[in-house]
Design a protein around this motif. Structure first.
Motif, PDB file in Angstrom:
ATOM      1  N   PRO A  10     -14.876 -22.494  27.014  1.00 38.09           N
ATOM      2  CA  PRO A  10     -15.906 -21.599  27.544  1.00 38.09           C
ATOM      3  C   PRO A  10     -15.654 -21.335  29.023  1.00 38.09           C
ATOM      4  O   PRO A  10     -14.926 -22.079  29.694  1.00 38.09           O
ATOM      5  CB  PRO A  10     -17.188 -22.411  27.365  1.00 38.09           C
ATOM      6  N   ALA A  53     -15.567 -21.740  21.969  1.00 41.03           N
ATOM      7  CA  ALA A  53     -16.462 -21.054  22.902  1.00 41.03           C
ATOM      8  C   ALA A  53     -15.711 -20.087  23.806  1.00 41.03           C
ATOM      9  O   ALA A  53     -16.269 -19.618  24.810  1.00 41.03           O
ATOM     10  CB  ALA A  53     -17.212 -22.088  23.745  1.00 41.03           C
ATOM     11  N   TYR A  56     -17.219 -17.012  25.948  1.00 41.98           N
ATOM     12  CA  TYR A  56     -18.645 -17.224  26.177  1.00 41.98           C
ATOM     13  C   TYR A  56     -18.857 -18.030  27.454  1.00 41.98           C
ATOM     14  O   TYR A  56     -17.961 -18.735  27.919  1.00 41.98           O
ATOM     15  CB  TYR A  56     -19.273 -17.969  24.996  1.00 41.98           C
ATOM     16  N   LEU A 497     -24.981 -21.726  25.582  1.00 47.97           N
ATOM     17  CA  LEU A 497     -23.748 -20.964  25.393  1.00 47.97           C
ATOM     18  C   LEU A 497     -24.155 -19.527  25.085  1.00 47.97           C
ATOM     19  O   LEU A 497     -24.825 -19.266  24.081  1.00 47.97           O
ATOM     20  CB  LEU A 497     -22.918 -21.545  24.247  1.00 47.97           C
ATOM     21  N   PHE A 498     -23.799 -18.595  25.973  1.00 49.58           N
ATOM     22  CA  PHE A 498     -24.238 -17.214  25.790  1.00 49.58           C
ATOM     23  C   PHE A 498     -23.131 -16.229  26.103  1.00 49.58           C
ATOM     24  O   PHE A 498     -22.147 -16.562  26.775  1.00 49.58           O
ATOM     25  CB  PHE A 498     -25.478 -16.917  26.644  1.00 49.58           C
ATOM     26  N   ASP A 499     -23.298 -15.018  25.597  1.00 46.46           N
ATOM     27  CA  ASP A 499     -22.364 -13.922  25.804  1.00 46.46           C
ATOM     28  C   ASP A 499     -22.840 -13.132  27.025  1.00 46.46           C
ATOM     29  O   ASP A 499     -23.869 -12.457  26.975  1.00 46.46           O
ATOM     30  CB  ASP A 499     -22.342 -13.031  24.565  1.00 46.46           C
ATOM     31  N   ARG A 520     -26.039 -17.929  21.942  1.00 46.35           N
ATOM     32  CA  ARG A 520     -25.368 -18.424  20.737  1.00 46.35           C
ATOM     33  C   ARG A 520     -25.775 -19.859  20.388  1.00 46.35           C
ATOM     34  O   ARG A 520     -26.138 -20.150  19.245  1.00 46.35           O
ATOM     35  CB  ARG A 520     -23.849 -18.337  20.937  1.00 46.35           C
TER      36      ARG A 520
END
Length: 552
Positions: A10, A53, A56, A497-499, A520
């Motif tokens: 990530p 990940a 992200y 955890l995000f876009d 997410r």
């Protein structure tokens, strides 16, 4: 139960001020961040879950500095509104009124009635169904309330402020009176007891009864006592957000100067029309205090309209004595007319000193069947449809719902909102009322709106800076940094955890409970609470208590 998890590749935003994002693998073990290394270096333990990940952002969980989840954590324990937008820690006991401390059932019942518009008011039978008869409303002290949260388990981590209105209710009763020396010392003793039981500070609601009846000197004595607890802070909802708002802010800031108590200005807005363009003045006042060594911080929500109870609009003299006395006054025609004049014509303290514009007041969730259709409508629109003056609708709702209706106030100034959120001591507080079908979209969208609209779309703050506003900065205020609020080895695995390209709020005033997009995974103490955007339904939060100068 927490399991070992490895996030591979990530983009890590640590949450710290001026942090530079970097790509790494992050290993979670036993609820803590165990290792952060270059991709491919970590050899995860046997049985660890591996989450791809790449592409992200992994950040600390978001911290809500102004939450009204005091009862909702027990009545709706999955806590969808907060978990789905990445909130992992909340501060309750806000606006000077909550369910503890109390000394008897009569006081607790009065509080339940007063803030039913914020949190609902379940019957004893409903409480028994929810919690098998154990815990709900059986507490008296702050410590016992926190014990109840621990027994029932919460979806988010929770810290609590001591509500100053409760202190005044217990010591002085629900009346508009000058506190005696003995009554003030009773409040001080109650405050110290609650702090010793784990509260992190004190809140006030100085437009709500009975806390609003406290003088500046009375508040100063309480703040002076609070200053004896390192790291504790005073979080005031000050006396007016409309007429003389700047003077009301000055009163709170001066309390910080004179008592040495850190001040956290809660939902620090300048919403009414007469305050347009005044944000730089307020920010200058804060900068002056900071330069003088006063510890000042603030929180806001990223929206224009406010949200409170409909009963909050009436003048304080009409609320004196508690809900039962208020309802009696509403039954008297002469008194009702006095209230109408104060609300509609002269302006009163309940309306922040400004005459109420019924075009701006949206009725929230109602409980009486005969007015169910009013929910979600402006008071003026309901009045027009029935060919009645707006104040008759106002009084009808107050009476039939027994003061328990919420409302949205469609006021605000976008330049003020943007200026305030960019200040270096700013952090986020949703001020979200979660109860009912008709509520404010900030309940489901506060944190993702900051990330999507204000950071990505408007570019007011870079993504790392915005994340700092939502994570490490409030963690420092609460005294939980670096144990929380940062992606760092040894910190609690409260993570999102995000876009970054998709994250956004979807909740609107017409559909206030739409989930956000682009989030997410959410972890609370290393336990997955949101997986691929879907609720898991676990309760892995912890009660964060102040002990020996530390919050844990």
């Amino acid at each position: 139960m927490a399991t070992d998890i490895l996030f591979t590749s990530p983009t890590v935003i640590t949450g710290e001020e001026s942090a530079t994002p970097f790509v790494a693998d992050v290993l979670i073990c036993n609820g803590l961040i165990a290792q952060i290394s270059e991709p491919g270096v970590i050899n995860p333990p046997s049985g660890a879950r591996v989450i791809d990940a790449k592409g992200y952002v992994l950040s600390p969980g978001f911290i809500d500095m102004h939450a009204h989840s005091d009862l909702y954590l027990l009545t709706n324990p999955d806590h969808e509104a907060k978990i789905t937008q990445g909130c992992t820690t909340e501060v309750v006991g806000q606006d000077g009124i909550s369910y503890a401390p109390v000394r008897n059932n009569a006081q607790l019942q009065a509080i339940r009635d007063q803030i039913a518009g914020w949190n609902g008011n379940p019957t004893d039978e409903e409480c028994a169904t929810l919690h098998k008869g154990v815990g709900m409303f059986e507490w008296r002290t702050v410590g016992e309330y926190l014990d109840c949260l621990e027994r029932n388990k919460t979806a988010t981590n929770v810290a609590m402020l001591v509500p100053q209105g409760n202190l005044r209710l217990l010591a002085c009763g629900p009346h508009d009176s000058v506190a005696t020396e003995a009554e003030i010392q009773d409040q001080v003793a109650l405050l110290r007891e609650a702090m010793d039981q784990g509260a992190v500070g004190m809140s006030s609601g100085l437009t709500y009864t009975p806390g609003m009846y406290a003088s500046t000197s009375e508040l100063g004595i309480l703040c002076k006592a609070l200053s004896e607890y390192p790291g504790a802070f005073y979080a005031p909802h000050h006396r007016s957000y409309g007429f003389k708002a700047i003077e009301s802010y000055a009163e709170m800031l001066d309390l910080g100067s004179t008592t040495g108590c850190p001040v956290h200005l809660t939902h620090a807005t300048l919403n009414f029309a007469e305050n347009r363009g005044k944000a730089p003045l307020l920010m200058g006042m804060i900068d002056e205090k900071l330069a003088a060594g006063v510890d000042v911080t603030l929180d806001t929500y990223p929206y224009l309209p406010g949200c409170t109870t409909l009963a909050a609009l009436i003048p304080s003299w009409a609320s004196s004595g508690g809900p039962a006395e208020t309802l009696k006054r509403l039954e008297d025609p002469e008194t009702r007319e006095r209230i109408r004049v104060a609300v509609e014509e002269t302006g009163c303290d309940g309306g922040h000193g400004i005459p109420t514009n019924w075009d701006e007041i949206q009725i929230g969730t109602t409980s009486h069947p005969s007015i169910a259709s009013y929910s979600g409508q402006r008071v003026s629109a309901v009045a027009k449809s029935q060919n009645k003056p707006p104040h008759e609708i106002f009084f009808e709702v107050l009476t039939k719902d027994r003061l328990s209706t919420s409302c949205l106030m469609h006021i605000g100034n976008e330049p003020n909102v943007q200026a305030i959120m960019q200040h270096r001591v700013h952090m986020s507080g949703s001020d979200a009322i979660l109860h009912g079908k008709t509520t404010h979209p900030r309940a489901y969208g506060t944190f993702t709106r900051y990330l999507g609209h204000y950071s990505r779309e408007l570019g007011l703050l870079s993504l790392p800076d915005m994340v700092a506003h939502l994570t490490s900065r409030p963690a420092r205020r609460l005294g939980v940094f670096p144990g929380r609020g940062v992606v760092r080895v040894g910190s609690a695995a409260d993570l999102v955890l995000f876009d970054a390209e998709r994250v956004r709020d979807r909740a609107t005033f017409e559909e206030p409970k739409l989930r956000s997009e682009g989030v997410r995974f959410v972890l609370v103490n290393g336990v997955v609470a949101l997986e691929e955007g879907e609720m898991v339904g676990v309760r892995a939060g912890r009660v964060l208590r102040r002990r020996d100068g530390r919050v844990s």
